[in-house]
Design an enzyme around this catalytic site. Structure first.
Site, PDB file in Angstrom:
ATOM      1  N   ASP A   1       0.528  -1.279  -0.455  1.00  0.00           N
ATOM      2  CA  ASP A   1      -0.160  -0.280  -0.137  1.00  0.00           C
ATOM      3  C   ASP A   1       1.206   1.347   0.149  1.00  0.00           C
ATOM      4  OD1 ASP A   1      -2.766   1.548  -0.209  1.00  0.00           O
ATOM      5  OD2 ASP A   1      -2.459   1.557   1.892  1.00  0.00           O
TER       6      ASP A   1
ATOM      7  N   ASN B   1     -10.786  -2.640  -4.698  1.00  0.00           N
ATOM      8  CA  ASN B   1     -10.655  -2.027  -5.710  1.00  0.00           C
ATOM      9  C   ASN B   1     -11.283  -1.364  -6.766  1.00  0.00           C
ATOM     10  OD1 ASN B   1      -7.048  -2.580  -4.694  1.00  0.00           O
ATOM     11  ND2 ASN B   1      -8.304  -0.860  -3.484  1.00  0.00           N
ATOM     12  N   TRP B   2     -12.230  -2.132  -7.369  1.00  0.00           N
ATOM     13  CA  TRP B   2     -13.210  -1.860  -8.376  1.00  0.00           C
ATOM     14  C   TRP B   2     -14.003  -0.839  -8.229  1.00  0.00           C
ATOM     15  CZ3 TRP B   2     -12.939  -4.606 -12.957  1.00  0.00           C
ATOM     16  CH2 TRP B   2     -12.197  -5.940 -12.529  1.00  0.00           C
TER      17      TRP B   2
HETATM   18  C1  IPE Z   1      -5.249  -2.686   0.600  1.00  0.00           C
HETATM   19  O1  IPE Z   1      -5.267  -2.069   0.356  1.00  0.00           O
HETATM   20  C2  IPE Z   1      -5.710  -3.307  -1.370  1.00  0.00           C
HETATM   21  C3  IPE Z   1      -3.914  -3.118  -1.935  1.00  0.00           C
HETATM   22  C4  IPE Z   1      -3.049  -3.175  -1.075  1.00  0.00           C
HETATM   23  C5  IPE Z   1      -4.170  -4.046  -2.601  1.00  0.00           C
HETATM   24  P1  IPE Z   1      -6.113   0.315  -0.391  1.00  0.00           P
HETATM   25  O2  IPE Z   1      -5.533   1.153  -0.370  1.00  0.00           O
HETATM   26  O3  IPE Z   1      -7.087  -0.787  -1.482  1.00  0.00           O
HETATM   27  O4  IPE Z   1      -7.339  -0.829   1.076  1.00  0.00           O
HETATM   28  P2  IPE Z   1      -7.306   0.631   2.072  1.00  0.00           P
HETATM   29  O5  IPE Z   1      -9.147   1.366   1.078  1.00  0.00           O
HETATM   30  O6  IPE Z   1      -6.520   1.641   2.861  1.00  0.00           O
HETATM   31  O7  IPE Z   1      -8.769  -0.214   3.008  1.00  0.00           O
HETATM   32  C1  IPE Z   2      -1.770   0.318  -3.449  1.00  0.00           C
HETATM   33  O1  IPE Z   2      -1.595   1.743  -3.345  1.00  0.00           O
HETATM   34  C2  IPE Z   2      -2.116   0.190  -4.779  1.00  0.00           C
HETATM   35  C3  IPE Z   2      -3.062  -0.928  -4.600  1.00  0.00           C
HETATM   36  C4  IPE Z   2      -4.209  -0.367  -4.588  1.00  0.00           C
HETATM   37  C5  IPE Z   2      -3.921  -1.388  -6.484  1.00  0.00           C
HETATM   38  P1  IPE Z   2      -2.556   2.727  -3.401  1.00  0.00           P
HETATM   39  O2  IPE Z   2      -3.169   2.544  -4.929  1.00  0.00           O
HETATM   40  O3  IPE Z   2      -3.840   2.173  -2.604  1.00  0.00           O
HETATM   41  O4  IPE Z   2      -1.864   3.824  -2.667  1.00  0.00           O
HETATM   42  P2  IPE Z   2      -2.522   4.849  -1.643  1.00  0.00           P
HETATM   43  O5  IPE Z   2      -2.788   4.564  -0.339  1.00  0.00           O
HETATM   44  O6  IPE Z   2      -4.007   6.005  -2.173  1.00  0.00           O
HETATM   45  O7  IPE Z   2      -1.526   5.617  -1.425  1.00  0.00           O
HETATM   46 MG    MG Z   3      -4.105   2.307   0.145  1.00  0.00          MG
END
Ligand code: IPE
Ligand code: IPE
Ligand code: MG
Length: 243
Positions: A18, A66-67
């Site tokens: 993340d 993530n969708w």
């Molecule tokens: C979790 O991160 C999913 C991945 C790293 C693929 P997110 O950024 O989507 O999670 P939340 O929204 O902080 O819970």
């Molecule tokens: C994790 O990084 C990767 C995916 C969820 C695909 P983020 O995209 O959630 O990055 P932040 O949390 O917004 O910085």
């Molecule tokens: Mg994130």
């Protein structure tokens, strides 16, 4: 060099990768720039873990939630998988990495399914480290799909137990999860490995995923080595000297 003894190295590590978006924002760049950098980081990180003796690395690349992100980010991430496979598959195969994909393949494009199948078949014979990429994965989905498959196969209720259900979960080929790492500073699981985290040790770091590297890996491994895993039992009682 790591100072952790080989017997204290976890066999199976999972990472919530993340912080890509924030990493890019700090550089006044679009979020996608962070995701791209994140792929490069993963390729290096898997080698570092393998060098330390970790045999299974499971990473969260795209969650079932993530969708909900804007369409251009979602399609950018899907496209990035195809680019990453064509850019890195040969190198990863040569590095001895076995790639497995866990997650729901039914709701992703045929192109993506083909890329996953290619990555899996090209690296099938490798054994240095197994990299499981969780894509379109959710911990709850995993438990539900395990139940569905078990019912479909007609397993009687009397035979449903932790061991049999576990065999139907997506990571059934891997040993128990030892260490769960989350980068990016959030203190949550975000529907990653719910079944498998039962007795995993947790390590949270503020380091944003694209900055994750050798130094943080060794910090996580040292923290893990210092843990006392009791699994609900008690530590062996210290020997008391009697006069
Ligand atoms: C979790 O991160 C999913 C991945 C790293 C693929 P997110 O950024 O989507 O999670 P939340 O929204 O902080 O819970
Ligand atoms: C994790 O990084 C990767 C995916 C969820 C695909 P983020 O995209 O959630 O990055 P932040 O949390 O917004 O910085
Ligand atoms: Mg994130």
């Amino acid at each position: 060099m790591s100072s952790v003894a080989q017997q204290d190295i976890p066999q199976h590590v999972a990472i919530v990768m993340d912080g890509n978006g924030r990493w890019a924002k700090k550089r006044f760049m679009p979020r996608f720039f962070g995701h791209k950098a994140g792929v490069d980081t993963l390729v290096k990180v898997v080698n570092h873990f393998a060098d330390r003796g970790v045999k299974y690395l499971t990473v969260y690349a795209f969650s079932s939630e993530n969708w909900k992100r804007p369409e251009d980010e979602v399609s950018g991430l899907m496209g990035l998988v195809l680019v990453a496979v064509s850019k890195y598959l040969t190198k990863m195969a040569a590095d001895g990495i076995r790639i497995r994909i866990i997650g729901n393949r039914e709701t992703v494009s045929q192109k993506l399914r083909d890329a996953w199948e290619q990555a899996e078949s090209v690296t099938e014979g490798n054994s240095r480290i197994t990299l499981s990429v969780a894509f379109n994965y959710g911990g709850r989905w995993d438990i539900v799909q395990a139940c569905q498959r078990l019912l479909r196969e007609g397993v009687p209720p009397s035979e449903v137990n932790e061991e049999t259900l576990g065999r139907y979960t997506a990571l059934s080929y891997a040993p128990e999860l030892d260490l769960f790492i989350r980068t990016g500073g959030e203190l949550r699981i975000s529907n990653f490995l719910l079944w498998q985290t039962a007795y995993a040790e947790m390590f949270f770091t503020d380091c944003l995923w694209p900055d994750f590297g050798k130094e943080e890996i060794d910090r996580a491994l040292a923290a893990y080595a210092a843990r006392d895993r009791r699994y609900g039992g008690l530590r062996p009682a210290p020997l008391v000297a009697h006069a």
